[in-house]
Scaffold this motif. Structure first.
Motif, PDB file in Angstrom:
ATOM      1  N   ASP A 306       0.828  -1.218   0.000  1.00  0.00           N
ATOM      2  CA  ASP A 306       0.000   0.000   0.000  1.00  0.00           C
ATOM      3  C   ASP A 306       0.858   1.262   0.000  1.00  0.00           C
ATOM      4  OD1 ASP A 306      -2.455  -1.327   0.000  1.00  0.00           O
ATOM      5  OD2 ASP A 306      -2.362  -1.661   2.158  1.00  0.00           O
ATOM      6  N   LYS A 309       2.072   1.575  -3.418  1.00  0.00           N
ATOM      7  CA  LYS A 309       0.994   1.292  -4.357  1.00  0.00           C
ATOM      8  C   LYS A 309       1.531   0.457  -5.524  1.00  0.00           C
ATOM      9  CE  LYS A 309      -3.342   3.179  -5.922  1.00  0.00           C
ATOM     10  NZ  LYS A 309      -4.159   4.359  -6.262  1.00  0.00           N
ATOM     11  N   TRP A 340      -2.243   0.911 -10.151  1.00  0.00           N
ATOM     12  CA  TRP A 340      -1.174   0.282  -9.372  1.00  0.00           C
ATOM     13  C   TRP A 340      -0.028  -0.113 -10.289  1.00  0.00           C
ATOM     14  CZ3 TRP A 340      -1.123  -1.626  -4.063  1.00  0.00           C
ATOM     15  CH2 TRP A 340      -2.205  -1.180  -3.307  1.00  0.00           C
TER      16      TRP A 340
END
Length: 386
Positions: A306, A309, A340
């Motif tokens: 995360d 990303k 992403w």
């Protein structure tokens, strides 16, 4: 008799105005203002540009008056009137007064009439351009059916879109698409702007919005809002990926877009001249969404970061080339669709990488143990030597 003639002329003018309003779909006030400007221009053309002219016209009755100064001796009959003539109009006028003198339009010369006609036509064109601009500015980001008028040597295409013309620039054409005069095309209205020659409308065949609007036309569930298009990634003329979602568990979002026997998606593909379209299921979970985006390849596992990303995707060995796609297209579109960064590895590559990491970790652990043993052995050696 003269009164009847003037009345007939104004009635004819009123009828002409009503006819123009119906045919051109113009604003009535705009047309009346155009006629007033034309009559003023015509009078000044015929009787002098220094004249102070006023026009009153309500569509039925027209009156043109020239403002004149009351003087003892007239030097310029276009702007002056004698005291005697003024008092024939109204005994209360005196020297220096400014009075309105009615000018009969029937006395206008041929040049004046032509000038009036030209001004009216010009104002009509401007008003019509404004109407067309107002109509088409509301069509920005919509799809229209266009008829090809001409294909220029620089590959720009001029198309008819209803009441006006649009341009399909070479950069907005799909690669390899052959376009000929009289072809009918669906185009996306990219931009509508004003110019001295009228509204300039740029249309596109490459914009992702074209795919979105075409599916809205084909799929009732999208039009009703039951199915939502969440994202589109497109390389026009080659491939499009579209993510769809439904909040109703009873509605299959992908199936709705594909349609019975694939007819809905086939209709869109036919309009886009065989451009491939992957319809995938949108998911709030990034790992699931990324796996879906790499369709038609099968995904074994997705590891996401995360913070960066970025995602590392593992696929079966025999699916690696499919996941990456020709010249990296499938992976590139999946990354664009999801937002992403995606790194794709085959299962054997992932296992080899994992094994290498494990060996590296084991080697580091062994070295740490050896270093610890050496450190603990040194004090004892020093004692024996002493």
């Amino acid at each position: 008799m003269a009164t009847k003639k003037v009345k007939t002329e104004t009635e004819d003018l009123s009828s002409a105005i009503d006819s123009i309003l119906r045919e051109r779909k113009m604003n009535r006030n705009a047309l009346l203002n155009a006629i007033e400007a034309a009559l003023i221009s015509a009078y000044k053309k015929n009787y002098g540009r220094n004249s102070d002219v006023r026009v009153t016209f309500d569509g039925r009755d027209v009156e043109i008056t020239a403002q004149k100064s009351v003087v003892e001796e007239v030097q310029d009959p276009h702007t002056e009137i004698t005291l005697e003539e003024a008092r024939e109009i109204d005994p209360r006028y005196g020297l220096g007064d400014r009075i309105p003198v009615v000018v009969n339009p029937r006395n206008f010369g041929r040049i004046a009439a032509q000038t009036a006609k030209q001004v009216i036509v010009q104002h009509m064109r401007e008003a019509e351009r404004g109407v067309i601009y107002d109509e088409y500015i509301e069509k920005e980001n919509e799809v229209l059916t266009a008829i090809v008028q001409s294909v220029e040597s620089n590959d720009n295409v001029f198309v008819e879109i209803g009441r006006t013309e649009g341009i399909l620039e070479a950069s907005q054409r799909m690669p390899g698409e052959e376009i000929r005069p009289n072809d009918r095309l669906k185009v996306y209205v990219l931009n509508v702007s004003r110019s001295p020659r009228g509204p300039q409308i740029t249309v596109s065949r490459t914009h992702p919005g074209l795919v979105k609007r075409l599916f809205e036309l084909e799929v009732p569930e999208i039009r009703s809002g039951a199915v939502q298009i969440r994202a589109i990634a497109r390389e026009a003329g080659y491939r499009t990926k579209m993510a769809v979602h439904s909040n109703d568990p009873m509605i299959d979002a992908v199936g709705s877009c594909v349609g019975p026997r694939g007819m809905r998606v086939e209709n869109v593909v036919n309009e886009l001249k065989t451009e491939k379209i992957d319809i995938i299921k949108w998911a709030s979970d990034p790992a699931e969404y990324i796996a879906n985006a790499l369709n038609p390849a099968r995904v074994i596992q997705v590891f996401v970061s995360d913070r960066e990303k970025a995602a590392r995707v593992v696929v079966p060995d025999n699916q690696l080339s499919l996941a990456i796609g020709k010249e990296g297209q499938n992976a590139r579109l999946a990354a664009k669709l999801t937002g992403w960064k995606i790194d794709i590895k085959s299962q054997s590559q992932a296992e080899a990488a994992a094994m290498a990491l494990a060996e590296e970790a084991a080697q580091e652990e062994l070295m740490d143990e050896q270093a610890a043993e050496a450190a603990s052995a040194d004090p004892m050696e020093e004692e024996q030597e002493s």
